[in-house]
Design a protein around this motif. Structure first.
Motif, short mmCIF file in Angstrom:
data_model
loop_
_atom_site.label_atom_id
_atom_site.label_comp_id
_atom_site.label_asym_id
_atom_site.label_seq_id
_atom_site.Cartn_x
_atom_site.Cartn_y
_atom_site.Cartn_z
N ARG A 14 0.89 -1.21 0.17
CA ARG A 14 0.08 -0.08 -0.03
C ARG A 14 0.97 1.30 0.04
O ARG A 14 0.66 2.22 -0.65
CB ARG A 14 -1.03 0.17 1.35
CG ARG A 14 -2.04 -0.91 0.92
CD ARG A 14 -3.08 -0.52 2.30
NE ARG A 14 -2.71 -0.68 3.54
CZ ARG A 14 -2.60 -1.87 4.30
NH1 ARG A 14 -3.12 -2.90 3.81
NH2 ARG A 14 -2.35 -1.76 5.48
N ASN A 16 3.77 1.62 -1.02
CA ASN A 16 4.56 1.50 -2.35
C ASN A 16 3.59 2.12 -3.48
O ASN A 16 3.90 2.95 -4.14
CB ASN A 16 4.99 0.39 -2.87
CG ASN A 16 6.23 -0.29 -2.14
OD1 ASN A 16 6.91 0.56 -1.70
ND2 ASN A 16 6.65 -1.50 -2.14
N GLN A 17 2.20 1.88 -3.38
CA GLN A 17 1.44 2.21 -4.46
C GLN A 17 0.85 3.61 -4.29
O GLN A 17 0.99 4.62 -5.19
CB GLN A 17 0.11 1.50 -4.28
CG GLN A 17 -0.86 1.72 -5.12
CD GLN A 17 -2.27 0.72 -5.34
OE1 GLN A 17 -1.76 -0.21 -5.80
NE2 GLN A 17 -3.43 1.33 -5.15
N GLU A 18 0.82 4.25 -2.91
CA GLU A 18 0.65 5.62 -2.62
C GLU A 18 1.70 6.44 -3.09
O GLU A 18 1.69 7.61 -3.62
CB GLU A 18 0.30 5.74 -1.19
CG GLU A 18 -0.90 5.30 -0.72
CD GLU A 18 -2.25 5.79 -1.71
OE1 GLU A 18 -2.04 7.20 -1.65
OE2 GLU A 18 -2.91 5.17 -1.96
N THR A 50 7.68 -3.10 -10.35
CA THR A 50 6.53 -2.76 -9.08
C THR A 50 5.45 -2.08 -9.56
O THR A 50 4.38 -2.18 -9.52
CB THR A 50 7.12 -2.42 -8.00
OG1 THR A 50 8.15 -3.17 -7.27
CG2 THR A 50 6.04 -1.95 -6.90
N VAL A 51 5.78 -0.91 -10.50
CA VAL A 51 4.92 -0.06 -11.05
C VAL A 51 3.94 -0.83 -12.04
O VAL A 51 2.90 -0.67 -12.04
CB VAL A 51 5.62 1.05 -11.75
CG1 VAL A 51 4.59 2.08 -12.42
CG2 VAL A 51 6.39 1.91 -10.87
N ARG A 54 1.16 -3.09 -10.72
CA ARG A 54 -0.10 -2.48 -10.11
C ARG A 54 -0.79 -1.48 -11.34
O ARG A 54 -1.73 -1.43 -11.23
CB ARG A 54 0.36 -1.30 -9.14
CG ARG A 54 0.74 -2.08 -7.91
CD ARG A 54 1.79 -1.18 -6.75
NE ARG A 54 1.59 -1.93 -5.72
CZ ARG A 54 2.55 -3.05 -5.24
NH1 ARG A 54 3.53 -3.26 -6.57
NH2 ARG A 54 2.70 -3.77 -4.20
#
Length: 208
Positions: A14, A16-18, A50-51, A54
């Motif tokens: 979470r 990382n996503q934010e 990782t990018v 998502r």
């Protein structure tokens, strides 16, 4: 795998996503949509994989980055349509949309760009424009807006608002409010002068 470890991994994901979304919003606002995914990953301190895990495309990243702003714009248009007086509803929508755009230049660029092809963003933008067109039609019928104003004029005003430059977000909002007042005045069927918000000095000096 124990529950605490699973929770920690989910929390890291979470975070990382934010961080990816925050970096993407800032990059799109300052540099446009040509910023490479690899550069966004570097600034967010995550791997490129990782990018992409998502957000499989740049369009998907853009849609996620500005999902909250899009929802806010749709709510603003819906509130304008719900107003008893179409002219007042139209005025409220212009004022608030311009403020949202002033606070987030990346989102303003996204709205007026041909780049976003992902369905969710394009569909949301289409809904907002259809609602704005309906509100414009109602305000015309009620006599609040001059008959020769078209939706393209409103879009042009929103695009011009995106070009406001100021030294701080607060100054951008203040300048946007004055610009919105000027645009609203120009759209009125009976343009009786009304007081304008205080002027704001732009970040670029005006030639004397």
């Amino acid at each position: 795998m124990t529950a605490p470890v699973v929770h920690e991994l989910r929390s890291d994901a979470r975070d990382n996503q934010e961080r990816i979304l925050e970096v993407a919003r800032a990059a799109f606002a300052s540099e446009g949509f040509d910023v490479p995914i690899r550069e966004i990953a570097r600034r967010a301190q995550v791997g490129v994989a990782t990018v992409y895990r998502r957000f499989p495309t740049k369009e998907a990243l853009l849609a996620a980055a500005f999902a909250e702003r899009m929802a806010a714009c749709l709510t603003i248009v819906e509130e304008g349509l719900a107003a008893a007086d179409p002219w007042q509803g139209f005025r409220l929508v212009i004022e608030r949309l311009m403020e949202v755009h002033a606070l987030d230049r990346g989102f303003a660029r996204a709205l007026t760009s041909k780049f976003p092809r992902v369905f969710d963003f394009a569909e949301g933008r289409g809904r907002a424009l259809r609602g704005l067109a309906e509100l414009l039609s109602r305000a015309k019928e009620a006599g609040g807006i001059r008959k020769d104003v078209v939706l393209e004029d409103v879009v042009l005003a929103l695009m011009a608002n995106e070009g406001i430059r100021a030294d701080s977000p607060q100054a951008r909002v203040a300048a946007s409010r004055r610009f919105a007042a000027l645009m609203i005045q120009s759209f009125r069927a009976d343009p009786a002068p009304v007081p304008l918000p205080s002027p704001v000095r732009p970040s670029l000096p005006i030639s004397q």
